[in-house]
Write a protein that holds these residues in place. Structure first.
Motif, PDB file in Angstrom:
ATOM      1  N   LEU B  45      94.090  96.770  51.338  1.00 44.52           N
ATOM      2  CA  LEU B  45      94.205  95.424  51.915  1.00 44.52           C
ATOM      3  C   LEU B  45      93.067  95.116  52.879  1.00 44.52           C
ATOM      4  N   SER B  46      92.676  96.099  53.684  1.00 47.97           N
ATOM      5  CA  SER B  46      91.656  95.857  54.704  1.00 47.97           C
ATOM      6  C   SER B  46      90.242  96.051  54.178  1.00 47.97           C
ATOM      7  N   LYS B  47      90.131  96.473  52.919  1.00 52.29           N
ATOM      8  CA  LYS B  47      88.802  96.738  52.353  1.00 52.29           C
ATOM      9  C   LYS B  47      88.622  95.953  51.052  1.00 52.29           C
ATOM     10  N   ALA B  48      89.017  96.545  49.917  1.00 55.95           N
ATOM     11  CA  ALA B  48      88.753  95.901  48.624  1.00 55.95           C
ATOM     12  C   ALA B  48      89.318  94.486  48.557  1.00 55.95           C
ATOM     13  N   VAL B  49      90.531  94.263  49.070  1.00 56.27           N
ATOM     14  CA  VAL B  49      91.134  92.928  48.962  1.00 56.27           C
ATOM     15  C   VAL B  49      90.327  91.918  49.789  1.00 56.27           C
ATOM     16  N   LEU B  50      89.962  92.286  51.013  1.00 59.18           N
ATOM     17  CA  LEU B  50      89.173  91.358  51.838  1.00 59.18           C
ATOM     18  C   LEU B  50      87.796  91.126  51.234  1.00 59.18           C
ATOM     19  N   LEU B  51      87.200  92.192  50.715  1.00 62.79           N
ATOM     20  CA  LEU B  51      85.837  92.096  50.184  1.00 62.79           C
ATOM     21  C   LEU B  51      85.810  91.448  48.803  1.00 62.79           C
ATOM     22  N   VAL B 124      95.255  83.457  65.494  1.00 62.57           N
ATOM     23  CA  VAL B 124      95.412  84.874  65.857  1.00 62.57           C
ATOM     24  C   VAL B 124      96.288  85.524  64.784  1.00 62.57           C
ATOM     25  N   MET B 125      95.705  86.441  64.029  1.00 61.06           N
ATOM     26  CA  MET B 125      96.399  86.989  62.857  1.00 61.06           C
ATOM     27  C   MET B 125      96.603  88.490  62.993  1.00 61.06           C
ATOM     28  N   THR B 126      97.489  89.017  62.147  1.00 66.69           N
ATOM     29  CA  THR B 126      97.604  90.466  61.984  1.00 66.69           C
ATOM     30  C   THR B 126      97.434  90.765  60.497  1.00 66.69           C
ATOM     31  N   LEU B 127      97.255  92.026  60.155  1.00 66.87           N
ATOM     32  CA  LEU B 127      97.080  92.409  58.757  1.00 66.87           C
ATOM     33  C   LEU B 127      98.048  93.529  58.425  1.00 66.87           C
ATOM     34  N   ARG B 128      98.984  93.191  57.580  1.00 66.70           N
ATOM     35  CA  ARG B 128      99.983  94.189  57.209  1.00 66.70           C
ATOM     36  C   ARG B 128     100.338  94.085  55.729  1.00 66.70           C
ATOM     37  N   THR B 129     100.490  92.831  55.268  1.00 64.05           N
ATOM     38  CA  THR B 129     100.978  92.606  53.907  1.00 64.05           C
ATOM     39  C   THR B 129      99.886  91.997  53.026  1.00 64.05           C
ATOM     40  N   MET B 130     100.194  91.934  51.743  1.00 66.71           N
ATOM     41  CA  MET B 130      99.300  91.268  50.801  1.00 66.71           C
ATOM     42  C   MET B 130      99.071  89.816  51.208  1.00 66.71           C
ATOM     43  N   ASP B 132      99.208  88.563  54.208  1.00 62.16           N
ATOM     44  CA  ASP B 132      98.290  88.583  55.351  1.00 62.16           C
ATOM     45  C   ASP B 132      96.851  88.745  54.878  1.00 62.16           C
ATOM     46  N   ALA B 133      96.646  89.691  53.951  1.00 68.17           N
ATOM     47  CA  ALA B 133      95.287  89.990  53.489  1.00 68.17           C
ATOM     48  C   ALA B 133      94.691  88.790  52.771  1.00 68.17           C
ATOM     49  N   GLU B 134      95.516  88.111  51.968  1.00 70.09           N
ATOM     50  CA  GLU B 134      94.994  86.950  51.242  1.00 70.09           C
ATOM     51  C   GLU B 134      94.666  85.807  52.194  1.00 70.09           C
ATOM     52  N   ALA B 135      95.527  85.619  53.206  1.00 73.77           N
ATOM     53  CA  ALA B 135      95.266  84.567  54.198  1.00 73.77           C
ATOM     54  C   ALA B 135      93.987  84.881  54.983  1.00 73.77           C
ATOM     55  N   LEU B 136      93.834  86.142  55.351  1.00 71.88           N
ATOM     56  CA  LEU B 136      92.641  86.537  56.108  1.00 71.88           C
ATOM     57  C   LEU B 136      91.388  86.397  55.253  1.00 71.88           C
ATOM     58  N   LYS B 137      91.501  86.801  54.001  1.00 67.47           N
ATOM     59  CA  LYS B 137      90.356  86.682  53.097  1.00 67.47           C
ATOM     60  C   LYS B 137      89.897  85.225  52.994  1.00 67.47           C
ATOM     61  N   LEU B 156      88.970  98.521  62.858  1.00 66.38           N
ATOM     62  CA  LEU B 156      87.592  98.850  62.481  1.00 66.38           C
ATOM     63  C   LEU B 156      87.345  98.609  60.997  1.00 66.38           C
ATOM     64  N   GLU B 157      88.358  98.806  60.171  1.00 65.41           N
ATOM     65  CA  GLU B 157      88.183  98.500  58.746  1.00 65.41           C
ATOM     66  C   GLU B 157      87.998  96.996  58.542  1.00 65.41           C
ATOM     67  N   VAL B 158      88.796  96.203  59.253  1.00 64.04           N
ATOM     68  CA  VAL B 158      88.640  94.745  59.157  1.00 64.04           C
ATOM     69  C   VAL B 158      87.265  94.335  59.688  1.00 64.04           C
ATOM     70  N   ALA B 159      86.860  94.939  60.807  1.00 66.84           N
ATOM     71  CA  ALA B 159      85.551  94.616  61.377  1.00 66.84           C
ATOM     72  C   ALA B 159      84.448  94.919  60.363  1.00 66.84           C
ATOM     73  N   ALA B 160      84.528  96.083  59.727  1.00 66.18           N
ATOM     74  CA  ALA B 160      83.494  96.474  58.760  1.00 66.18           C
ATOM     75  C   ALA B 160      83.484  95.515  57.568  1.00 66.18           C
ATOM     76  N   SER B 161      84.669  95.171  57.061  1.00 73.04           N
ATOM     77  CA  SER B 161      84.726  94.260  55.910  1.00 73.04           C
ATOM     78  C   SER B 161      84.157  92.891  56.284  1.00 73.04           C
ATOM     79  N   ALA B 162      84.564  92.371  57.443  1.00 72.12           N
ATOM     80  CA  ALA B 162      84.097  91.034  57.862  1.00 72.12           C
ATOM     81  C   ALA B 162      82.589  91.042  58.065  1.00 72.12           C
ATOM     82  N   ARG B 163      82.079  92.129  58.613  1.00 70.79           N
ATOM     83  CA  ARG B 163      80.634  92.233  58.827  1.00 70.79           C
ATOM     84  C   ARG B 163      79.919  92.242  57.477  1.00 70.79           C
ATOM     85  N   GLN B 164      80.487  92.980  56.524  1.00 69.94           N
ATOM     86  CA  GLN B 164      79.886  93.033  55.193  1.00 69.94           C
ATOM     87  C   GLN B 164      79.914  91.668  54.510  1.00 69.94           C
TER      88      GLN B 164
END
Lengths: 102, 402
Positions: B45-51, B124-130, B132-137, B156-164
């Motif tokens: 969720l915090s990597k492949a789904v966001l990216l 202000v969001m959190t990341l826990r579920t699919m 959440d991940a889709e909304a954040l993406k 840090l995973e979210v930070a890395a994905s967002a930076r990428q």
């Protein structure tokens, strides 16, 4: 059409020490086991990682990221998180060189 | 014929259901999930789904038809509202009563929320579920300035994905180093250097006190510091979902209290996955609640074995991983900063082994060096005294120390 590709000198391949290489678009791990030289697709079927960078023993290659294990002789996924097998490729040794058919 | 109801169709619920089926071809297995999706594993969720990259087989591990094939009665969009222990029934939110002979609580955890002014802003969001991940993406697609609150694994995973993805990224961490709960200071420093090198602005020792709307954006206040952002993701840990258990009279203490195989104090009721707090053999039977893929994967199998009448305590050497940028970090056992750390470094690859005062390996931290994970686990399990100087010599393969 599958063709044979020369990938290494036979002497380069040490027991249980995978060699990762690329033939065209295909990434392959070549491993010498006690009963021969085998080649499998190098990319874990769970998430992207090169199996040739993982731990190898007893005919099994372990993904360095999440520790799924694959049978080097058959490609079978032996434990989660992987479910799907990796492809295997025929190998042969001729004139001191190792060939893989892709 | 036994009737087993599992509340929670996440990874732990799935694992319990399939392990039960392997042991009992006849049992009725009902798996209740609140979400609209069949069970999925959360790491992507915090990597492949966001990216937007291919999560491979790592998200929905099983094909949709798997559940019918295994005669697992998967009921999605079904929220359990209460447990009627006397009647041995689960009461759903829709009012349906589902009877059980054995009940498994695999209710997981919820992302901990910030308790400061402004934390209820929809940005202000959190990341826990699919979901959440889709909304954040979707929000990251507009390349917002992102502030991540919490320099732990998820943050840090979210930070890395967002930076990428090209976002400006700030990470605010209250402690003076990253991932302080799971790695030693030297490893924290390496990851801080990685994130800074990739352009993430790290704010360590930064205690956030308020989030204020300002000029269409958000202003994060921490002491004298003011950080402007368009979007905030809070990654400050999880809170176990114990309300159902507590209301049913099951003992709860930051998790559902169980024995080493997931049995609660009420016969026929079990807890599986990260909601369970169980006496862990690795820590001399200290009650532990671990939030990790490994626990969701394998502790529910121990629960299934308990239901099948087998005695098989859950006693794995703890292991978890995180993937940030091109770095894979794996943590085994307990690399407590109080232990002596022996480093085996080779370029960006590192294996650091924590030795106790007797020279026994108690933990290990690996950066891009997964090949050493299995030897390290065996060193930890072996409990043999090791020579620190010899261990530091990378010319000697780790397997020579086994």
């Amino acid at each position: 059409m599958a063709t044979w590709h020369r990938v290494a000198d036979e002497a380069e391949l040490k027991l249980d020490t995978p060699l990762g290489l690329r033939i065209g678009e295909v990434q392959i791990a070549v491993v010498r086991l006690d009963d021969g030289i085998f080649a499998v697709n190098d990319v874990c079927t769970h998430e992207y990682a090169l199996l040739s960078e993982g731990f190898c023993e007893e005919g099994k290659l372990e993904c360095p990221l999440h520790q799924a294990c694959f049978d080097i002789r058959t490609g079978k996924a032996l434990n989660e998180p992987a479910e799907v097998p990796v492809a295997t490729y025929p190998t042969k040794v001729e004139g001191g060189a190792v060939y893989v058919q892709v | 014929m036994t009737r087993v109801v599992i509340i929670g169709a996440g990874q732990a619920g799935r694992r319990c259901a399939e392990a039960l089926r392997e042991r009992d071809a006849e049992a009725t297995i009902i798996l209740l999930g609140e979400e609209p999706h069949p069970p999925y594993d959360r790491p992507p969720l915090s990597k492949a789904v966001l990216l937007g990259t291919d999560p491979g087989n790592g998200l929905f591990v099983r094909a949709p038809e798997f559940y019918a094939e295994k005669r697992i009665d998967l009921r999605l969009n079904t929220r359990a509202a209460a447990i009627d222990v006397a009647a041995r029934q689960v009461v759903t939110e829709a009012g349906e009563r589902i009877g059980w002979d054995q009940l498994v609580l695999a209710t997981g955890a919820t992302a901990r929320r910030l308790r400061i002014p402004g934390a209820d802003d929809p940005r202000v969001m959190t990341l826990r579920t699919m979901a959440d991940a889709e909304a954040l993406k979707a929000r990251l697609a507009t390349r917002p300035r992102l502030a991540v609150v919490g320099g732990g694994l998820i943050g840090l995973e979210v930070a890395a994905s967002a930076r990428q993805l090209g976002c400006e990224v700030h990470v605010l961490e209250a402690a003076d180093r990253l991932m302080a709960r799971c790695v030693t200071p030297a490893i924290s420093d390496r990851f801080a250097a990685l994130h800074r090198d990739k352009g993430v602005a790290l704010h360590l020792g930064c205690a956030l006190t308020a989030i204020e709307p300002a000029d269409g954006a958000l202003l994060l206040q921490a002491g004298e510091a003011r950080i402007a952002a368009d979007l905030v993701v809070v990654g400050i840990g999880g809170v176990p979902n114990t309300a159902l258990a507590e209301a049913a009279g099951i003992a709860v203490q930051d998790g559902i209290l169980t024995d080493a195989q997931g049995r609660t104090g009420i016969p026929g009721i079990y807890a599986a996955g990260e909601v369970a707090r169980l006496p862990h053999a690795f820590w001399d039977a200290r009650p532990m609640r671990l939030e990790a893929w490994q626990v969701a994967q394998n502790q529910p199998v121990a629960v299934a074995r308990a239901i099948a009448g087998e005695d098989a305590p859950y006693d794995e050497i703890p292991w978890h991983w995180t993937d940030q940028f091109h770095w894979n970090l794996q943590v085994l056992g307990d690399p407590d900063p109080a232990y002596r750390l022996v480093e085996r470094a080779e370029g960006e690859k590192l294996t650091a082994i924590a030795l106790d005062d007797q020279g026994r390996a108690r933990g290990a931290v690996l950066i891009n060096n997964g090949r050493d994970a299995t030897p390290c686990r065996r060193l930890i399990a072996g409990g043999k005294a090791l020579d620190a100087a010899a261990l530091a010599d990378i010319a000697t393969p780790l397997r020579n120390f086994l």
